[in-house]
Design an enzyme around this catalytic site. Structure first.
Site: not given
Length: 296
Positions: A48-49, A111, A137, A142, A165, A207
């Site tokens: 994501t980052t 989504y 994850y 999100r 994660k 993480i």
């Protein structure tokens, strides 16, 4: 069955240096080398980052390959390969395995979402196609999907599913998960403000977004805990809480891109729909960096 940890300590969810012309590979190499020299325990590329969601397919592959070559086995590397398109996630996972990654990080589908049954089917399909271990994850803020503890338990016996994660924010769920999966899955914190609490639940590390800015110190939080100094680890967690909060005052990776630009590692450039952070927030972020001894 005990699986070998992919890493213990802090793995940086690394930013991807971008300009209006594309990926800045010279800046990326400098950043990777600085992270490793600073003592980071592992690196996550294209998470994501790393703005993976707005990298083209060609860029995604190129960034993964480049990072693997620069790291060259010095620390474990983990590729973000998740997608809401399972076929694409399988394709990217196979590619990451081919170019030398130690593990892949696979997010829940966003989504289109799915049910818990769908999560089990999706993660199983990706794990079946992978030659390296998966880190599942969970980041419901999100994606709109939460992995329930019973779902982790259902996936825990797959030989290629090694870790979690967990960024759901619910420590009670982490405790429940730890009780259900035992030593079959390693748990990593996905939230920088919960490193020590999740280590106390048996976690193996974090993480981290924070470790983009302070790699050594974030690793030290974990290793201080592992040495048995829980109080010392918690004191460090608290020391960096103001900076952590500033790094999440706008949606990640907007603040951390500003922080890394202030440190001279990249341009403060993000791809739409992300835009640079508000001036008032940036002033607070820089002040919080100064308060922990960072020259900006």
């Amino acid at each position: 069955m005990t699986k070998n940890p992919i890493f213990r300590g802090a793995a940086t969810a690394l930013v991807t240096p971008l300009t209006e012309n594309g990926v800045d590979y010279a800046a990326f190499e400098k950043l990777i080398n600085w992270q490793i020299e600073s003592g980071i325990d592992a690196l996550v590329i294209c998470g994501t980052t790393g703005e993976a969601s707005t990298l083209t397919d060609e860029e995604h592959r190129s960034v993964l390959k480049f990072a693997a070559e620069v790291v060259n086995g010095r620390v474990p590397i983990i590729a973000g390969t998740g997608s809401n398109d399972t076929a694409y996630a399988i394709d990217m996972t196979k590619y990451a395995c081919e170019v030398g990654y130690d593990a892949v990080l696979v997010v829940t589908p966003y989504y289109n979402k799915t049910t818990q049954k769908g999560l089990i089917a999706m993660f199983t399909a990706i794990a079946d196609a992978s030659t390296k271990p998966l880190i599942l994850y969970n980041v419901p803020s999100r994606t709109g999907v939460n992995i329930e503890p019973a779902t982790y338990a259902a996936l825990a016996d797959h030989p290629n599913i090694a870790a979690i994660k967990e960024a759901g924010g619910n420590i009670s769920k982490v405790v429940e998960t730890a009780a259900l999966v035992g030593d079959k899955l390693d748990i990593y914190s996905g939230n920088d403000d919960q490193i020590v609490p999740i280590l106390a639940c048996g976690g193996q590390g974090v993480i981290s977004v924070l470790s983009n800015v302070v790699p050594k110190e974030t690793s030290d939080i974990c290793h201080t805990f592992f040495r048995g100094d829980v109080k010392g680890a918690m004191e460090m967690q608290i020391k960096y809480l103001g900076l952590t909060n500033a790094l999440f005052c706008e949606v990640n990776p907007i603040p951390v891109k500003a922080a890394m630009a202030a440190l001279g590692f990249c341009e403060n450039y993000l791809r739409l729909p992300l835009v640079p952070m508000e001036d008032a927030h940036e002033k607070i972020l820089l002040q919080k960096m100064r308060e922990v001894g960072i020259n900006v």
